[in-house]
Design a protein around this motif. Structure first.
Motif, PDB file in Angstrom:
ATOM      1  N   ILE A 302      -7.641  -1.182   1.288  1.00 52.87           N
ATOM      2  CA  ILE A 302      -7.419  -1.462   2.592  1.00 52.87           C
ATOM      3  C   ILE A 302      -6.474  -2.787   2.782  1.00 52.87           C
ATOM      4  N   ALA A 361     -11.576   0.136   7.843  1.00 55.43           N
ATOM      5  CA  ALA A 361     -10.184   0.941   7.755  1.00 55.43           C
ATOM      6  C   ALA A 361      -9.827   1.015   9.138  1.00 55.43           C
ATOM      7  N   ALA A 364      -8.099  -2.165  10.205  1.00 60.68           N
ATOM      8  CA  ALA A 364      -6.934  -2.323   9.581  1.00 60.68           C
ATOM      9  C   ALA A 364      -5.838  -1.358  10.071  1.00 60.68           C
ATOM     10  N   ALA A 371      -5.036   2.261   5.134  1.00 58.81           N
ATOM     11  CA  ALA A 371      -6.172   2.409   4.421  1.00 58.81           C
ATOM     12  C   ALA A 371      -6.028   3.720   3.581  1.00 58.81           C
TER      13      ALA A 371
END
Length: 561
Positions: A302, A361, A364, A371
């Motif tokens: 990630i 994830a 992000a 991810a």
């Protein structure tokens, strides 16, 4: 001109080596070598005497100044070059790490010896080390031991010493049925010469369809300080620390004896080498370590560059998720790139990975990151594609400090809130931390079987802070940087007061090194072993077991807080 200048890279004839080194040079067949600074070819003065610049060699040094491969193969180089210099007196031979081609670093400047010894032995056999110990005992000249120079603490250097370079002990062998000497039982194992690096051993293991549990940088020696000081792996949550996986050492102890140390021969020495630290109990010639059958594993990769506006949200997700990740067998690194985690347990699927890391994830992806969830069929391709591009850079002037953060800190709301605030403070004052999530959370450890601090067995994070020195800055400025690292580690200690520290990445001015690195009970036993095998105190290094006064190591810069 001084003979040392004439013969900077050649073996020295006994006739030109000053006493007391001449006798040693004769004993080892004229193979004593002059130790010269890595950057010397770029300078027109060496130890304040005129020398010729070597433009071709200088261009090679400049091109390789920030590359591990170049530094590994030079006795004069460390991965972090401030440890080549005498920081306390500014006696050095350094290029500008921010721009190795900067001409002002060389113009009118003398390249000085710094912390480097005057001579060293390029070790090829155990007998070389035995002669070094004999020489040290009779001459009272101290010893220093260097392998690859992946040394965040300066322990591989000591001015006025005789250098022992083990980097070319590069033997490798694999046995599917290894039996330690005088023991019973067989093990799948690889025997590793003291100079073999992880890059070499990972390729070797892959060719034999086995998995070696090792570190995260190509420049680390697999049998040296990493192994003896508590080195760890992203697979350590499942498979343990390096000290948990070593079966046997071949080592020359300071009393001049070439010994086998395992559970059945010299077990006290074997215990001490499993965590007591390198350059302390002897010079390891080779070690034999357990390997696993080829391991396929899940990978979570990630990427997110946390900004100030989202830092608190990021740290809340990471801190609140870490305990469940660790208990499920995930190990990895959290740093400025985001996070990379792996899991070798066969019961963990790609779907499990996506579920476990969904919150971070989603965070992000919502903030411009990426991810990815994949399965790696074996270690080597993952190491080459994911680890090498992100390994810690070399050639920079880096000061580290660290603390092991216990699982208990993650088990309560108050503990997690404290950690989030610590992460925010660290990010604001020292920059984004590096967090190896590499403690042996699930490993079935036999209590007391190794000498590392017991805190390794109860912790979840190895939290690292980093300070950066600037090329050619004053002693006072450098001392302030060391002080800032010291203060940050103090804040970590306040959050985890009953924990410990990774010996190889502690800060130089650790408040209580004996307790932090080993724990008081382990330290007392380590000191007994030290005195047994090194009764004359021939091996000594800064804040090591049995270390003498700090005045024996005059090049450490001190700190201001």
């Amino acid at each position: 001109m001084n003979a040392l200048l004439v013969l900077v890279s050649a073996s020295l004839a006994a006739a030109v080596v000053a006493p007391p080194y001449a006798a040693l040079n004769s004993t080892i067949g004229g193979r004593l070598q002059a130790a010269t600074p890595f950057a010397l070819p770029c300078f027109s003065q060496y130890n304040n005497a005129s020398v010729k610049v070597d433009p071709t060699a200088c261009a090679q040094v400049q091109a390789g100044y920030l590359k591990p491969a170049m530094r590994i193969n030079s006795f004069g180089a460390n991965m972090n070059p401030q440890w080549e210099s005498c920081q306390a007196t500014h006696n050095q031979c350094l290029l500008n790490s921010a721009n190795p081609s900067d001409p002002t670093a060389m113009a009118g400047v003398s390249c000085n010896q710094g912390q480097l010894p005057q001579y060293y032995i390029n070790v090829s056999t155990a007998a070389d080390v035995q002669e070094a110990f004999t020489f040290s005992a009779s001459s009272k000249i101290p010893l220093s031991i260097k392998n690859t120079g992946h040394d965040y603490f300066g322990r591989t250097r000591r001015p006025g010493s005789l250098g022992i370079w083990t980097h070319h002990l590069d033997s490798l062998s694999y046995s599917p049925n290894f039996t330690p000497e005088s023991c019973n039982g067989t093990y799948r194992a690889i025997t590793v010469g003291a100079g073999v690096t992880f890059d070499q051993i990972y390729n070797f293991a892959d060719a034999h369809n086995v998995t070696y549990i090792g570190g995260y940088a190509e420049s680390i020696g697999a049998s040296g300080g990493w192994l003896m000081g508590g080195g760890h792996s992203v697979f350590s949550p499942v498979y343990g620390l390096g000290v948990d996986r070593v079966l046997e050492f071949k080592v020359v102890t300071p009393d001049g004896t070439y010994r086998t140390a395992n559970a059945c021969q010299n077990p006290d020495l074997f215990w001490a080498l499993r965590g007591g630290g390198g350059a302390t109990f002897g010079v390891v010639i080779e070690s034999t370590q357990l390997v696993e059958p080829n391991v396929a594993f899940q990978v979570v990769n990630i990427h997110y560059n946390p900004d100030a506006a989202h830092a608190e949200e990021f740290w809340n997700i990471v801190v609140n998720g870490s305990l469940s990740w660790g208990q499920a067998g995930w190990g990895g690194h959290i740093n400025t790139y985001g996070l990379v985690f792996v899991n070798p347990l066969p019961t963990v699927s790609l779907a499990n990975a996506e579920d476990s890391f969904k919150q971070i994830a989603d965070f992000a992806l919502a903030n411009g990151g990426t991810a990815n969830f994949t399965t790696s069929p074996r270690w080597l391709p993952f190491f080459e594609s994911t680890v090498l591009p992100k390994e810690a850079p070399v050639g920079g002037l880096v000061v580290l400090g660290s603390r092991l953060i216990p699982k208990a800190n993650f088990a309560s709301a108050d503990g997690r809130a404290q950690l989030v605030q610590l992460m925010l403070n660290q990010t604001a004052t020292m920059g984004f931390p590096n967090i190896p999530v590499t403690t042996p959370v699930l490993f079935d450890y036999v209590a007391g079987s190794t000498a590392v601090t017991p805190a390794w067995r109860t912790s979840l994070w190895h939290l690292v802070t980093t300070g950066f020195l600037t090329y050619n800055s004053t002693l006072e400025v450098n001392q302030a940087t060391y002080g800032a690292v010291h203060d940050m580690v103090g804040m970590m200690r306040a959050v985890a007061p009953n924990s410990g520290t990774y010996f190889n990445e502690g800060e130089p001015y650790e408040t209580d090194p004996q307790e932090a690195y080993w724990g008081s009970e382990n330290y007392a036993q380590l000191l007994q072993v030290k005195n047994k095998y090194d009764p004359k105190g021939l091996l000594d290094c800064f804040n090591c077991v049995g270390s003498t006064a700090a005045s024996s190591f005059p090049c450490y810069p001190g700190f201001t807080s």
